[in-house]
Design a protein around this motif. Sequence first.
Motif: not given
Length: 495
Positions: A32, A35-36, A92-94, A97
């Motif tokens: 994470l 990736t993010l 698409p973003s932290a 999430l």
Amino acid sequence: MFQRWLALVIIVLVYIPVAIDATVLHVAAPTLSMTLGASGNELLWIIDIYSLVMAGMVLPMGALGDRIGFKKLLMLGSVLFGLSSLAAAFAPSAAWLIAARATLAIGAAMIIPATLAGIRTLFVEARHRNIALGVWAAVGSGGAAFGPLVGGLLLEHFYWGSVFLINVPIVVVVVALAAHFVPKQQGRPEQTLNISHALMLIVAILLLVYSAKTALKGTLSPAIVTGTLLTGAVLLFIFVRTQLRASKPMIDMRLFCHRIILSGVVMAMTAMIALVGFELLMAQELQFVHGFTPFEAGMFMLPLMVASGFSGPIAGVLVGKLGLRLVAAGGMGLSAVSFIGLSMLDFSTQQWQAWSLMVLLGFSAASALLASTAAIMAAAPKEKAAAAGAIETMSYELGAGLGIAIFGLLLTRSFSASIDLPQGLNGSLAEKAASSIGEAVKVAQDLSPTLAEATIEAAKTAFITSHSVALGSAGAMLLILATGIWFSLAKVEQR
């Protein structure tokens, strides 16, 4: 009778992803981060928002179940859990999430009391009910224990969102089967809800955790940090005062006045802090420092998972033979020994010693958890057993959330203090690389090969140092707690 056991299978089936989601992201933390583009602070929020929100919502959701019936609550919670899983899988973003994980927690907070209420309703005979509760408890502890392994297996072959996508077909099956095979339950419309109280508690907890994180990071001014801390503390004070004055409180705060119950709450929170925090630390070190894949990291931690997941019956026998005081204090003390021993090991060359100490940690922490349950439920008056059970559930979830926060803060602080970055990094890049090992790896991707290698080596060395500091500090705190539990329960025995 067959329909009852079929209904049990259905309602327990949806509890599996709820239990797994508490720990499934531990081995996904490095993925994470890369990736993010999640910062170290965002990564902690992604993981611990689930338990912190669930801790505040599980009690009013239980009241909602009494009001509308457990079947409706189960289906409503399952649908929300499934939709939130989809939102999390394609985040698409932290920030997205984190929000999806918060709604996942609300769905989970509906599912847990619905499954327990379903068992109580479906199984009238004590013998059958105890068997059903045993199945439920095994699913919960096993799911949480094996969450990192499941996450590692999925990340080995699929993209990171797969850890959430696996929830969707389970939810679809459960909703379809529950609609036809789970009997309806008559609700009680007069049941009061405490949603506002729950939100107050959640906001207070999040503000207190946020102020602690930002204070150690030093990213905000002292005035803002102090204001956040005071706001959280005032809200928590108002919450406690409201509960004491309410005719039907969300939490019976007077139970905390009982020494054994208070000791049980402390043990439950501490055991969960130890287990969950250690899993997060290990998952990051094994992947960032030693180059393990997510699945290899999960397999490396398998002894801890097995020991914690299957030590319940043994611990139960020990409580019966040795007494609550010895098992409780001994469990805390052995956990401390495990942490201190693990703080001195090199996981790449001393695997057998690490596995032995992880088995000891899993068994001792799980024993303390069982002792805490025994303490809380035995000490509570019969007419307040449900309230005591709710306090126990909240203690578990708060401990899980705080474990991420506390270990994350210890790691962040010691990492930033110990990293020795190479010459050649400008101020902003150096500050970013010094914030966490994940940030250091991301910074290294845009550097020249020589400078990138030096930066990564510096980050690995700093993380190993911070690993030792975090585990050693946790071990020392557990020793102090074990001593306090020993003397606290001794005073009770003397009465």
